[in-house]
Design a protein around this motif. Structure first.
Motif, PDB file in Angstrom:
ATOM      1  N   TYR A 237      20.227  -2.681  -6.141  1.00  0.00           N
ATOM      2  CA  TYR A 237      19.421  -3.657  -5.420  1.00  0.00           C
ATOM      3  C   TYR A 237      18.130  -4.014  -6.154  1.00  0.00           C
ATOM      4  O   TYR A 237      17.537  -5.066  -5.874  1.00  0.00           O
ATOM      5  N   SER A 238      17.709  -3.202  -7.097  1.00  0.00           N
ATOM      6  CA  SER A 238      16.535  -3.554  -7.896  1.00  0.00           C
ATOM      7  C   SER A 238      16.795  -4.794  -8.739  1.00  0.00           C
ATOM      8  O   SER A 238      15.888  -5.593  -9.002  1.00  0.00           O
ATOM      9  N   SER A 239      18.046  -4.984  -9.175  1.00  0.00           N
ATOM     10  CA  SER A 239      18.395  -6.150  -9.980  1.00  0.00           C
ATOM     11  C   SER A 239      18.883  -7.318  -9.126  1.00  0.00           C
ATOM     12  O   SER A 239      18.985  -8.440  -9.605  1.00  0.00           O
ATOM     13  N   LEU A 240      19.182  -7.060  -7.858  1.00  0.00           N
ATOM     14  CA  LEU A 240      19.714  -8.102  -6.976  1.00  0.00           C
ATOM     15  C   LEU A 240      18.623  -8.809  -6.179  1.00  0.00           C
ATOM     16  O   LEU A 240      18.632 -10.035  -6.046  1.00  0.00           O
ATOM     17  N   LEU A 241      17.671  -8.046  -5.652  1.00  0.00           N
ATOM     18  CA  LEU A 241      16.623  -8.626  -4.823  1.00  0.00           C
ATOM     19  C   LEU A 241      15.576  -9.331  -5.686  1.00  0.00           C
ATOM     20  O   LEU A 241      15.333  -8.928  -6.825  1.00  0.00           O
ATOM     21  N   LEU A 242      14.971 -10.361  -5.150  1.00  0.00           N
ATOM     22  CA  LEU A 242      13.925 -11.094  -5.864  1.00  0.00           C
ATOM     23  C   LEU A 242      12.595 -10.375  -5.644  1.00  0.00           C
ATOM     24  O   LEU A 242      11.708 -10.839  -4.921  1.00  0.00           O
ATOM     25  N   THR A 243      12.474  -9.218  -6.289  1.00  0.00           N
ATOM     26  CA  THR A 243      11.325  -8.338  -6.059  1.00  0.00           C
ATOM     27  C   THR A 243      10.020  -8.921  -6.569  1.00  0.00           C
ATOM     28  O   THR A 243       8.943  -8.495  -6.129  1.00  0.00           O
ATOM     29  N   HIS A 244      10.084  -9.885  -7.490  1.00  0.00           N
ATOM     30  CA  HIS A 244       8.845 -10.467  -8.023  1.00  0.00           C
ATOM     31  C   HIS A 244       8.097 -11.287  -6.968  1.00  0.00           C
ATOM     32  O   HIS A 244       6.918 -11.595  -7.148  1.00  0.00           O
ATOM     33  N   LEU A 245       8.767 -11.605  -5.876  1.00  0.00           N
ATOM     34  CA  LEU A 245       8.111 -12.360  -4.807  1.00  0.00           C
ATOM     35  C   LEU A 245       7.209 -11.476  -3.947  1.00  0.00           C
ATOM     36  O   LEU A 245       6.414 -11.991  -3.151  1.00  0.00           O
ATOM     37  N   TYR A 246       7.337 -10.165  -4.098  1.00  0.00           N
ATOM     38  CA  TYR A 246       6.572  -9.228  -3.266  1.00  0.00           C
ATOM     39  C   TYR A 246       5.876  -8.187  -4.148  1.00  0.00           C
ATOM     40  O   TYR A 246       6.239  -7.008  -4.145  1.00  0.00           O
ATOM     41  N   PRO A 247       4.872  -8.602  -4.922  1.00  0.00           N
ATOM     42  CA  PRO A 247       4.194  -7.635  -5.795  1.00  0.00           C
ATOM     43  C   PRO A 247       3.420  -6.589  -4.995  1.00  0.00           C
ATOM     44  O   PRO A 247       2.985  -6.840  -3.873  1.00  0.00           O
TER      45      PRO A 247
ATOM     46  N   GLY B 295       0.779  -1.232   0.000  1.00  0.00           N
ATOM     47  CA  GLY B 295       0.000   0.000   0.000  1.00  0.00           C
ATOM     48  C   GLY B 295       0.803   1.269   0.000  1.00  0.00           C
ATOM     49  O   GLY B 295       0.320   2.303   0.422  1.00  0.00           O
ATOM     50  N   ARG B 296       2.070   1.230  -0.506  1.00  0.00           N
ATOM     51  CA  ARG B 296       2.883   2.443  -0.546  1.00  0.00           C
ATOM     52  C   ARG B 296       3.473   2.641  -1.936  1.00  0.00           C
ATOM     53  O   ARG B 296       4.597   3.045  -2.116  1.00  0.00           O
ATOM     54  N   GLN B 297       2.688   2.364  -2.956  1.00  0.00           N
ATOM     55  CA  GLN B 297       3.219   2.441  -4.311  1.00  0.00           C
ATOM     56  C   GLN B 297       3.089   3.812  -4.941  1.00  0.00           C
ATOM     57  O   GLN B 297       3.752   4.107  -5.923  1.00  0.00           O
ATOM     58  N   SER B 298       2.222   4.640  -4.449  1.00  0.00           N
ATOM     59  CA  SER B 298       2.015   5.935  -5.075  1.00  0.00           C
ATOM     60  C   SER B 298       3.288   6.748  -5.048  1.00  0.00           C
ATOM     61  O   SER B 298       3.974   6.843  -4.043  1.00  0.00           O
ATOM     62  N   GLY B 299       3.621   7.321  -6.193  1.00  0.00           N
ATOM     63  CA  GLY B 299       4.799   8.171  -6.291  1.00  0.00           C
ATOM     64  C   GLY B 299       6.082   7.417  -6.516  1.00  0.00           C
ATOM     65  O   GLY B 299       7.142   8.015  -6.589  1.00  0.00           O
ATOM     66  N   GLN B 300       6.032   6.077  -6.657  1.00  0.00           N
ATOM     67  CA  GLN B 300       7.249   5.319  -6.876  1.00  0.00           C
ATOM     68  C   GLN B 300       7.722   5.532  -8.302  1.00  0.00           C
ATOM     69  O   GLN B 300       6.933   5.617  -9.242  1.00  0.00           O
ATOM     70  N   ARG B 301       9.029   5.530  -8.448  1.00  0.00           N
ATOM     71  CA  ARG B 301       9.624   5.760  -9.756  1.00  0.00           C
ATOM     72  C   ARG B 301      10.103   4.443 -10.340  1.00  0.00           C
ATOM     73  O   ARG B 301      10.819   3.685  -9.697  1.00  0.00           O
ATOM     74  N   GLY B 302       9.711   4.179 -11.594  1.00  0.00           N
ATOM     75  CA  GLY B 302      10.226   3.026 -12.308  1.00  0.00           C
ATOM     76  C   GLY B 302       9.653   1.728 -11.772  1.00  0.00           C
ATOM     77  O   GLY B 302       8.800   1.678 -10.903  1.00  0.00           O
ATOM     78  N   GLY B 303      10.141   0.635 -12.336  1.00  0.00           N
ATOM     79  CA  GLY B 303       9.736  -0.675 -11.865  1.00  0.00           C
ATOM     80  C   GLY B 303       8.413  -1.120 -12.463  1.00  0.00           C
ATOM     81  O   GLY B 303       7.766  -0.419 -13.237  1.00  0.00           O
ATOM     82  N   LYS B 304       7.984  -2.345 -12.130  1.00  0.00           N
ATOM     83  CA  LYS B 304       6.745  -2.918 -12.620  1.00  0.00           C
ATOM     84  C   LYS B 304       5.770  -3.067 -11.464  1.00  0.00           C
ATOM     85  O   LYS B 304       6.158  -3.228 -10.316  1.00  0.00           O
ATOM     86  N   ASP B 305       4.473  -3.078 -11.813  1.00  0.00           N
ATOM     87  CA  ASP B 305       3.456  -3.173 -10.771  1.00  0.00           C
ATOM     88  C   ASP B 305       3.483  -4.514 -10.064  1.00  0.00           C
ATOM     89  O   ASP B 305       3.044  -4.629  -8.921  1.00  0.00           O
ATOM     90  N   ASN B 306       3.965  -5.563 -10.746  1.00  0.00           N
ATOM     91  CA  ASN B 306       3.972  -6.890 -10.129  1.00  0.00           C
ATOM     92  C   ASN B 306       5.272  -7.190  -9.409  1.00  0.00           C
ATOM     93  O   ASN B 306       5.554  -8.332  -9.077  1.00  0.00           O
ATOM     94  N   GLU B 307       6.068  -6.199  -9.164  1.00  0.00           N
ATOM     95  CA  GLU B 307       7.319  -6.346  -8.419  1.00  0.00           C
ATOM     96  C   GLU B 307       7.395  -5.304  -7.317  1.00  0.00           C
ATOM     97  O   GLU B 307       6.788  -4.240  -7.409  1.00  0.00           O
ATOM     98  N   ALA B 308       8.134  -5.628  -6.280  1.00  0.00           N
ATOM     99  CA  ALA B 308       8.318  -4.668  -5.196  1.00  0.00           C
ATOM    100  C   ALA B 308       9.141  -3.474  -5.663  1.00  0.00           C
ATOM    101  O   ALA B 308      10.076  -3.615  -6.467  1.00  0.00           O
ATOM    102  N   LYS B 309       8.804  -2.311  -5.169  1.00  0.00           N
ATOM    103  CA  LYS B 309       9.575  -1.103  -5.441  1.00  0.00           C
ATOM    104  C   LYS B 309      10.598  -0.914  -4.329  1.00  0.00           C
ATOM    105  O   LYS B 309      10.368  -1.301  -3.188  1.00  0.00           O
ATOM    106  N   ILE B 310      11.721  -0.344  -4.671  1.00  0.00           N
ATOM    107  CA  ILE B 310      12.786  -0.134  -3.695  1.00  0.00           C
ATOM    108  C   ILE B 310      13.009   1.357  -3.501  1.00  0.00           C
ATOM    109  O   ILE B 310      13.241   2.085  -4.464  1.00  0.00           O
ATOM    110  N   GLU B 311      12.905   1.788  -2.277  1.00  0.00           N
ATOM    111  CA  GLU B 311      13.191   3.172  -1.920  1.00  0.00           C
ATOM    112  C   GLU B 311      14.504   3.221  -1.136  1.00  0.00           C
ATOM    113  O   GLU B 311      14.776   2.337  -0.313  1.00  0.00           O
TER     114      GLU B 311
END
Length: 250
Positions: free
Chosen positions: A109-119, A59-75
């Motif tokens: 870290y966007s390319s290192l972490l398995l962000t697809h596990l946390y959409p 629930g904190r996706q608003s204003g995130q830059r880049g990335g895909k909706d089905n992957e976690a965003k990294i701040e």
């Protein structure tokens, strides 16, 4: 490039007493902040970093830059203490140097972490720079890796980082020869061209390579080779910290 010190002259010791291929003292701890999902404290020489990880949080996706909706965003948020450097200057979030560090860490870290596990979620890295004495980006990467491991966020491998420089010295035939140096302190960074490199695990796969000063291209290969070897040694140190912490619960 082999890091052989058998023929290294004592007269060529650096100002802090190290040989060209020696790391500074590295001290690290994990789980230093109970309120965070993961945390770490790391010292590389007199460069000191405190890192906390929050998330993955939904629930904190608003204003995130880049990335895909089905992957976690990294701040990435970096705070620099006013007393961390000799200039006693407090840097705001809009500071150019701080912004560059945040972008580099977020990309790495966007390319290192398995962000697809946390959409549809966000992972937040907060780094607090308490003291600066060279190798700042490298220290931030190493501290962030430990904090992410403590948070239990899956990644492909350790991401470890180190700096390397090139010092020129006149040879007998009046030509300049370059000597590599590993893990720079603040004074050395002011005097020498250097790069920051980060690799995955014990491999030579480079994930971050940042050259912030001008240097002849023929020197870059030697600097990079020394930096990669330094990353492997840092990886062993960080792995020892993680295993040492795990033994407390066995």
């Amino acid at each position: 490039m082999p890091l052989d010190t058998s023929t290294y002259s004592l007269a060529l010791l650096r100002l802090d007493g190290r040989r060209w291929n020696e790391l500074r003292r590295i001290h690290a701890q994990i789980s230093v902040q109970a309120a965070a999902d993961g945390s770490s404290y790391l010292e590389m020489g007199n460069t000191k970093i405190l890192c906390t990880v929050t998330g993955p949080a939904e629930g904190r996706q608003s204003g995130q830059r880049g990335g895909k909706d089905n992957e976690a965003k990294i701040e990435v948020e970096i705070g620099v203490a006013g007393f961390s450097g000799v200039d006693r200057k407090r840097r705001g979030r809009s500071d150019k140097r701080t912004t560059e560090l945040q972008h580099t860490l977020r990309t790495a870290y966007s390319s290192l972490l398995l962000t697809h596990l946390y959409p549809h979620s966000t992972i937040t890295l907060n780094l607090h720079i308490l003291s600066q004495d060279g190798s700042l980006l490298a220290a931030c990467i190493n501290a962030a890796t430990l904090a992410l491991i403590d948070a239990g966020i899956p990644m492909t491998d350790y991401l470890t980082s180190c700096t390397a420089a090139s010092s020129s010295s006149p040879s007998s035939d009046d030509t300049d020869t370059s000597d590599p140096l590993l893990d720079l302190n603040g004074l050395e960074e002011q005097e020498l061209p250097f790069l920051t490199v980060a690799t995955l695990g014990k491999t030579e796969r480079v994930s971050v390579l940042l050259l912030e000063t001008r240097v002849r291209m023929e020197r870059v290969e030697g600097m990079l080779a020394v930096g990669i070897e330094g990353c492997k040694r840092v990886r062993d140190i960080l792995d020892g910290v993680v295993k040492g912490y795990g033994k407390k619960f066995t």
